[in-house]
Motif scaffolding. Structure first.
Motif, mmCIF file in Angstrom:
data_model
loop_
_atom_site.group_PDB
_atom_site.id
_atom_site.type_symbol
_atom_site.label_atom_id
_atom_site.label_comp_id
_atom_site.label_asym_id
_atom_site.label_seq_id
_atom_site.Cartn_x
_atom_site.Cartn_y
_atom_site.Cartn_z
ATOM 1 N N ALA A 108 -34.515 17.170 37.782
ATOM 2 C CA ALA A 108 -34.324 15.750 37.475
ATOM 3 C C ALA A 108 -34.690 14.879 38.673
ATOM 4 C CB ALA A 108 -32.879 15.494 37.047
ATOM 5 N N GLN A 109 -34.373 15.362 39.876
ATOM 6 C CA GLN A 109 -34.722 14.601 41.074
ATOM 7 C C GLN A 109 -36.228 14.571 41.286
ATOM 8 O OE1 GLN A 109 -32.285 15.569 44.508
ATOM 9 N NE2 GLN A 109 -30.399 15.449 43.319
ATOM 10 N N ALA A 110 -36.921 15.626 40.876
ATOM 11 C CA ALA A 110 -38.388 15.625 40.939
ATOM 12 C C ALA A 110 -38.969 14.602 39.967
ATOM 13 C CB ALA A 110 -38.933 17.023 40.647
ATOM 14 N N GLU A 111 -38.349 14.486 38.795
ATOM 15 C CA GLU A 111 -38.795 13.481 37.826
ATOM 16 C C GLU A 111 -38.540 12.071 38.368
ATOM 17 O OE1 GLU A 111 -40.496 13.872 35.165
ATOM 18 O OE2 GLU A 111 -40.404 16.052 34.993
ATOM 19 N N ARG A 112 -37.394 11.867 39.020
ATOM 20 C CA ARG A 112 -37.110 10.570 39.629
ATOM 21 C C ARG A 112 -38.125 10.269 40.736
ATOM 22 N NH1 ARG A 112 -32.493 7.636 40.316
ATOM 23 N NH2 ARG A 112 -32.299 7.948 38.049
ATOM 24 N N PHE A 113 -38.476 11.289 41.500
ATOM 25 C CA PHE A 113 -39.497 11.121 42.545
ATOM 26 C C PHE A 113 -40.793 10.606 41.909
ATOM 27 C CE2 PHE A 113 -42.838 12.234 45.457
ATOM 28 C CZ PHE A 113 -42.281 12.266 46.721
ATOM 29 N N LYS A 114 -41.182 11.204 40.794
ATOM 30 C CA LYS A 114 -42.411 10.786 40.117
ATOM 31 C C LYS A 114 -42.301 9.344 39.631
ATOM 32 C CE LYS A 114 -45.678 12.042 36.489
ATOM 33 N NZ LYS A 114 -45.951 12.914 35.321
ATOM 34 N N GLU A 115 -41.133 8.971 39.120
ATOM 35 C CA GLU A 115 -40.922 7.587 38.676
ATOM 36 C C GLU A 115 -41.105 6.613 39.833
ATOM 37 O OE1 GLU A 115 -37.072 7.242 36.945
ATOM 38 O OE2 GLU A 115 -37.439 8.768 35.411
ATOM 39 N N LEU A 116 -40.590 6.986 40.992
ATOM 40 C CA LEU A 116 -40.622 6.100 42.159
ATOM 41 C C LEU A 116 -41.988 6.076 42.840
ATOM 42 C CD1 LEU A 116 -37.180 7.102 43.720
ATOM 43 C CD2 LEU A 116 -37.731 4.878 42.706
ATOM 44 N N MET A 117 -42.621 7.243 42.961
ATOM 45 C CA MET A 117 -43.835 7.363 43.762
ATOM 46 C C MET A 117 -45.115 7.431 42.938
ATOM 47 S SD MET A 117 -42.759 7.184 46.861
ATOM 48 C CE MET A 117 -44.230 7.671 47.752
ATOM 49 N N GLY A 118 -44.990 7.769 41.653
ATOM 50 C CA GLY A 118 -46.176 7.867 40.810
ATOM 51 C C GLY A 118 -46.751 9.265 40.721
ATOM 52 N N TYR A 119 -46.135 10.239 41.372
ATOM 53 C CA TYR A 119 -46.603 11.628 41.353
ATOM 54 C C TYR A 119 -45.423 12.527 41.704
ATOM 55 C CZ TYR A 119 -46.786 10.523 46.356
ATOM 56 O OH TYR A 119 -46.461 10.099 47.620
ATOM 57 N N TYR A 120 -45.541 13.791 41.336
ATOM 58 C CA TYR A 120 -44.500 14.745 41.691
ATOM 59 C C TYR A 120 -44.545 15.051 43.191
ATOM 60 C CZ TYR A 120 -43.469 15.847 36.791
ATOM 61 O OH TYR A 120 -43.085 15.777 35.488
ATOM 62 N N PRO A 121 -43.413 15.407 43.764
ATOM 63 C CA PRO A 121 -43.427 15.816 45.176
ATOM 64 C C PRO A 121 -44.267 17.068 45.343
ATOM 65 C CG PRO A 121 -41.348 16.428 44.143
ATOM 66 C CD PRO A 121 -42.070 15.563 43.156
ATOM 67 N N THR A 122 -44.958 17.169 46.469
ATOM 68 C CA THR A 122 -45.734 18.377 46.742
ATOM 69 C C THR A 122 -45.011 19.318 47.707
ATOM 70 O OG1 THR A 122 -46.945 17.174 48.466
ATOM 71 C CG2 THR A 122 -47.963 17.297 46.284
ATOM 72 N N HIS A 123 -43.795 18.932 48.082
ATOM 73 C CA HIS A 123 -42.931 19.780 48.908
ATOM 74 C C HIS A 123 -41.490 19.520 48.473
ATOM 75 C CE1 HIS A 123 -40.884 21.559 52.378
ATOM 76 N NE2 HIS A 123 -40.196 20.450 52.461
ATOM 77 N N ILE A 124 -40.722 20.582 48.302
ATOM 78 C CA ILE A 124 -39.317 20.464 47.896
ATOM 79 C C ILE A 124 -38.461 21.289 48.842
ATOM 80 C CG2 ILE A 124 -37.635 20.847 46.058
ATOM 81 C CD1 ILE A 124 -39.850 20.588 44.023
ATOM 82 N N GLU A 125 -37.354 20.698 49.282
ATOM 83 C CA GLU A 125 -36.401 21.400 50.141
ATOM 84 C C GLU A 125 -34.984 20.976 49.751
ATOM 85 O OE1 GLU A 125 -37.885 19.819 53.823
ATOM 86 O OE2 GLU A 125 -36.317 18.304 53.905
ATOM 87 N N GLY A 126 -33.991 21.526 50.435
ATOM 88 C CA GLY A 126 -32.604 21.238 50.089
ATOM 89 C C GLY A 126 -31.857 20.513 51.189
ATOM 90 N N HIS A 127 -30.720 19.928 50.834
ATOM 91 C CA HIS A 127 -29.916 19.159 51.770
ATOM 92 C C HIS A 127 -28.523 19.760 51.930
ATOM 93 C CE1 HIS A 127 -28.087 15.690 53.798
ATOM 94 N NE2 HIS A 127 -27.133 15.723 52.890
ATOM 95 N N ALA A 128 -28.220 20.277 53.111
ATOM 96 C CA ALA A 128 -26.861 20.521 53.608
ATOM 97 C C ALA A 128 -25.931 21.276 52.673
ATOM 98 C CB ALA A 128 -26.220 19.177 53.972
ATOM 99 N N VAL A 129 -26.436 22.324 52.039
ATOM 100 C CA VAL A 129 -25.563 23.167 51.217
ATOM 101 C C VAL A 129 -25.777 24.617 51.604
ATOM 102 C CG1 VAL A 129 -24.978 23.970 48.911
ATOM 103 C CG2 VAL A 129 -25.547 21.584 49.264
ATOM 104 N N PHE A 130 -24.719 25.284 52.026
ATOM 105 C CA PHE A 130 -24.806 26.694 52.363
ATOM 106 C C PHE A 130 -24.496 27.516 51.116
ATOM 107 C CE2 PHE A 130 -23.481 25.202 56.790
ATOM 108 C CZ PHE A 130 -24.805 25.073 57.189
ATOM 109 N N ASP A 131 -25.437 27.534 50.193
ATOM 110 C CA ASP A 131 -25.256 28.280 48.947
ATOM 111 C C ASP A 131 -26.615 28.819 48.511
ATOM 112 O OD1 ASP A 131 -23.324 28.767 46.487
ATOM 113 O OD2 ASP A 131 -25.280 28.177 45.685
ATOM 114 N N PRO A 132 -26.715 30.131 48.268
ATOM 115 C CA PRO A 132 -28.016 30.700 47.901
ATOM 116 C C PRO A 132 -28.548 30.178 46.582
ATOM 117 C CG PRO A 132 -26.261 32.325 47.643
ATOM 118 C CD PRO A 132 -25.656 31.160 48.364
ATOM 119 N N GLY A 133 -27.670 29.646 45.734
ATOM 120 C CA GLY A 133 -28.105 29.105 44.445
ATOM 121 C C GLY A 133 -29.076 27.956 44.595
#
Length: 260
Positions: A108-133
């Motif tokens: 869903a956050q990738a879709e929001r990125f596309k709404e904001l920027m006009g394209y999908y992100p070409t790099h995805i990473e995570g923020h501050a969660v120590f969880d393998p999921g």
């Protein structure tokens, strides 16, 4: 030659953080940033990024701060009764996160990125969660979108810090992480000038930084705040630019490591 992806995490976190990252690009060495698309300042971040097309932006997948992009009812393992993320509290209680819930929100956050920027992100990473999921969810969404993802994730297992290093062949070069992280008391100009992380012996390094100015939103939400302003100052310091020039160091973005 040494190539360093000095990524400015958290653009869109707050107005002040966003403005500090833009400053670090315009007057400093930052060439790469990643956006928290669920945060209120994400539209401002998108606007400023479009005005500064030389600053690369990927997705900083956030399931920790604020409210989700997804309908909270569809991701019950990530939110409290008010629809706010409560992942850190759940993990402290030893509760598991549902990987499918995480994947749904990252998508869903990738879709929001596309709404904001006009394209999908070409790099995805995570923020501050120590969880393998989170690592699993990011990998699956990135593979689905045929984009790059940070393949170095840390999490806690049996009370110990574990580093998960994926060996995927994604069509991108795989950077090493610094021997000494650039965070908290390690943030200084000497980190660079004295080469405290032995960066000059490497070919391609990925370093996550957190430059930004400070506003009340940041103070309310994050314990990592005052040091962000210091990171802006260092990123713009002429001495850092001269160090880079003298040592054939090139600050690049994730976009620059895609194999031809």
């Amino acid at each position: 030659m040494v190539r360093i992806i000095l990524n400015a995490d958290d653009i869109g976190y707050s107005e002040a953080v966003t403005l500090g990252i833009i400053k670090s690009y315009r007057d400093g060495v930052i060439r790469s940033t990643t956006m928290m698309t669920n945060m209120p300042s994400a539209p401002l971040a998108a606007k400023l990024l479009k005005e500064n097309p030389g600053l690369y932006c990927g997705q900083h997948s956030n399931i920790v701060i604020g409210t989700p992009v997804s309908d909270p009812k569809e991701i019950p393992s990530l939110v409290d009764e008010y629809g706010h993320f409560n992942v850190k509290q759940r993990l402290k209680q030893g509760l598991k996160l549902d990987v499918e819930d995480i994947k749904k929100e990252v998508r869903a956050q990738a879709e929001r990125f596309k709404e904001l920027m006009g394209y999908y992100p070409t790099h995805i990473e995570g923020h501050a969660v120590f969880d393998p999921g989170l690592a699993v969810a990011i990998r699956e969404v990135a593979v689905e979108l045929h984009v790059h993802y940070t393949d170095n994730i840390h999490y806690i297992e049996n009370g110990e810090m574990v580093q998960l290093r994926d060996t995927h062949d994604s069509g991108w070069e795989v950077p090493v992480m610094p021997k000494v992280g650039y965070y908290q008391d390690k943030v200084s100009l000497d980190y660079w000038l004295d080469d405290q992380a032995d960066l000059l012996s490497e070919d391609l390094v990925e370093i996550h930084s957190h430059p930004g100015y400070i506003d009340q939103e940041l103070l309310d939400w994050s314990s990592y705040n005052i040091t962000r302003a210091k990171e802006v100052q260092i990123a713009c310091d002429p001495a850092l630019k001269k160090w880079a020039e003298d040592n054939d160091v090139h600050f690049i973005s994730f976009n620059d490591i895609k194999k031809k």
